[in-house]
Design a protein around this motif. Structure first.
Motif, short mmCIF file in Angstrom:
data_model
loop_
_atom_site.label_atom_id
_atom_site.label_comp_id
_atom_site.label_asym_id
_atom_site.label_seq_id
_atom_site.Cartn_x
_atom_site.Cartn_y
_atom_site.Cartn_z
N ALA A 1 0.83 -1.21 0.00
CA ALA A 1 0.00 0.00 0.00
C ALA A 1 0.86 1.25 0.00
O ALA A 1 0.58 2.22 -0.70
N ARG A 2 1.94 1.22 0.81
CA ARG A 2 2.82 2.39 0.82
C ARG A 2 3.52 2.57 -0.52
O ARG A 2 3.71 3.69 -0.99
N ALA A 3 3.92 1.48 -1.15
CA ALA A 3 4.58 1.57 -2.46
C ALA A 3 3.63 2.15 -3.50
O ALA A 3 4.02 2.97 -4.33
N LEU A 4 2.34 1.72 -3.45
CA LEU A 4 1.35 2.27 -4.38
C LEU A 4 1.15 3.76 -4.15
O LEU A 4 1.01 4.54 -5.09
N ALA A 5 1.14 4.16 -2.87
CA ALA A 5 0.97 5.59 -2.56
C ALA A 5 2.16 6.39 -3.09
O ALA A 5 1.99 7.47 -3.67
N ARG A 6 3.39 5.84 -2.88
CA ARG A 6 4.58 6.56 -3.40
C ARG A 6 4.54 6.63 -4.92
O ARG A 6 4.86 7.67 -5.51
N ALA A 7 4.15 5.54 -5.57
CA ALA A 7 4.09 5.53 -7.04
C ALA A 7 3.08 6.55 -7.55
O ALA A 7 3.30 7.23 -8.55
N ARG A 8 1.92 6.65 -6.82
CA ARG A 8 0.92 7.62 -7.24
C ARG A 8 1.45 9.05 -7.13
O ARG A 8 1.27 9.87 -8.02
N GLU A 9 2.14 9.34 -6.03
CA GLU A 9 2.69 10.69 -5.84
C GLU A 9 3.78 10.98 -6.87
O GLU A 9 3.84 12.08 -7.44
N ASP A 10 4.65 9.99 -7.13
CA ASP A 10 5.71 10.19 -8.14
C ASP A 10 5.11 10.40 -9.52
O ASP A 10 5.57 11.24 -10.30
N GLY A 11 4.06 9.63 -9.84
CA GLY A 11 3.41 9.79 -11.14
C GLY A 11 2.77 11.15 -11.28
O GLY A 11 2.85 11.78 -12.35
N PHE A 12 2.14 11.64 -10.21
CA PHE A 12 1.53 12.96 -10.27
C PHE A 12 2.60 14.04 -10.46
O PHE A 12 2.43 14.96 -11.27
N ALA A 13 3.71 13.91 -9.71
CA ALA A 13 4.79 14.91 -9.83
C ALA A 13 5.37 14.92 -11.23
O ALA A 13 5.59 15.97 -11.83
#
Length: 212
Positions: A22-34
Motif C-alpha cells: 500500500a505504501r509503495a502504491l501511494a509513493r508511485a501515485r505521488e511520483d506519477g503525479f509529480a
C-alpha cells in the motif's frame, strides 16, 4: 494547479507485505503525479514558445511588407533601409528572448524531474557501469562503494558477479544516493549524477551567466 486529496490506503498504516504494498502504491501515485505535472508544465512552455515565434514572424512579415510598399512609393531609400534594419534587429531580439525562455523552461523541468528519475534509474545506471568495468578488467576483482540504498538497487543485477567474488560491495552512507565509486588495482572511476545534472544545466545558460 491543484488536485483532490487522496488519502493513503488504511493498510499503509499497518505492518507486513500488504502495508508495504500500500505504501509503495501511494509513493508511485505521488511520483506519477509529480512527473505528470512537470511534463505538463514543460509541454505548456514549449507550446507557448512555438506560438510566440509564429506570432512574431507574422507581425514581422506584416511590417516588412509595409516597408516594402513604402520603399516602392518613396524617394528616400535611406529612411526605408533604416526602418527595415530596425525591424530585423527587433526580430533578432525577440528570437533571443524566446531562446532564453526556452532554455529556462528546460532548466526548470530538469530541476524538478531529475530527483524522480534519479530515484528510479540510478541503480540500473550504476549496475550498467559496473558490469562494463568488470567486463573490461576480467578477472580482476573490483570494489563498488556507494550509498546503502544505491547498493540495494543494484543487488539483483550484480548478484552473480558478487557471488563469484569478482565484485566487493562497500556501503558508505556519506556518499549521496545515486553516486558510486568503482576501484581496482591501479585505477578506478566515479559516477556522480548530480555533477552530471549541473553540467547539463550549465550548457543551457547564456554564456554571460555561466560561472567562470
Amino acid at each position: 494547479m491543484s488536485r483532490r486529496f487522496i488519502p493513503p490506503a488504511i493498510a499503509a498504516f499497518g505492518e507486513g507485505p500488504e502495508a508495504e504494498q500500500a505504501r509503495a502504491l501511494a509513493r508511485a501515485r505521488e511520483d506519477g503525479f509529480a512527473e505528470g505535472r512537470v511534463r505538463g508544465q514543460a509541454e505548456g512552455h514549449a507550446a507557448g514558445l512555438v506560438e510566440g515565434i509564429e506570432r512574431a514572424r507574422a507581425e514581422a512579415a506584416v511590417e516588412i511588407q509595409a516597408l516594402q510598399r513604402r520603399c516602392a512609393e518613396t524617394a528616400a531609400p535611406g529612411a526605408v533601409l533604416a526602418a527595415l534594419q530596425k525591424v530585423l534587429r527587433t526580430q533578432a531580439d525577440d528570437l533571443a528572448a524566446l531562446e532564453a525562455a526556452s532554455a529556462a523552461a528546460v532548466d526548470a523541468a530538469l530541476a524538478c524531474l531529475f530527483p524522480v528519475l534519479l530515484q528510479s534509474g540510478a541503480g540500473a545506471e550504476v549496475a550498467a557501469i559496473t558490469r562494463t568495468a568488470l567486463a573490461e578488467r576480467t578477472p580482476a576483482t573490483l570494489k563498488l562503494r556507494a550509498h546503502p540504498a544505491t547498493l540495494a538497487a543494484t543487488a539483483t543485477e550484480l548478484a552473480a558477479q558478487t557471488a563469484a567474488g569478482h565484485l566487493i560491495l562497500n556501503p558508505d552512507a556519506n556518499l549521496p544516493e545515486g553516486a558510486a565509486e568503482i576501484s581496482w588495482t591501479g585505477g578506478g572511476l566515479a559516477f556522480d549524477p548530480h555533477e552530471l545534472l549541473l553540467r547539463v544545466r550549465a550548457t543551457l545558460r547564456p554564456p554571460e551567466d555561466t560561472p567562470t
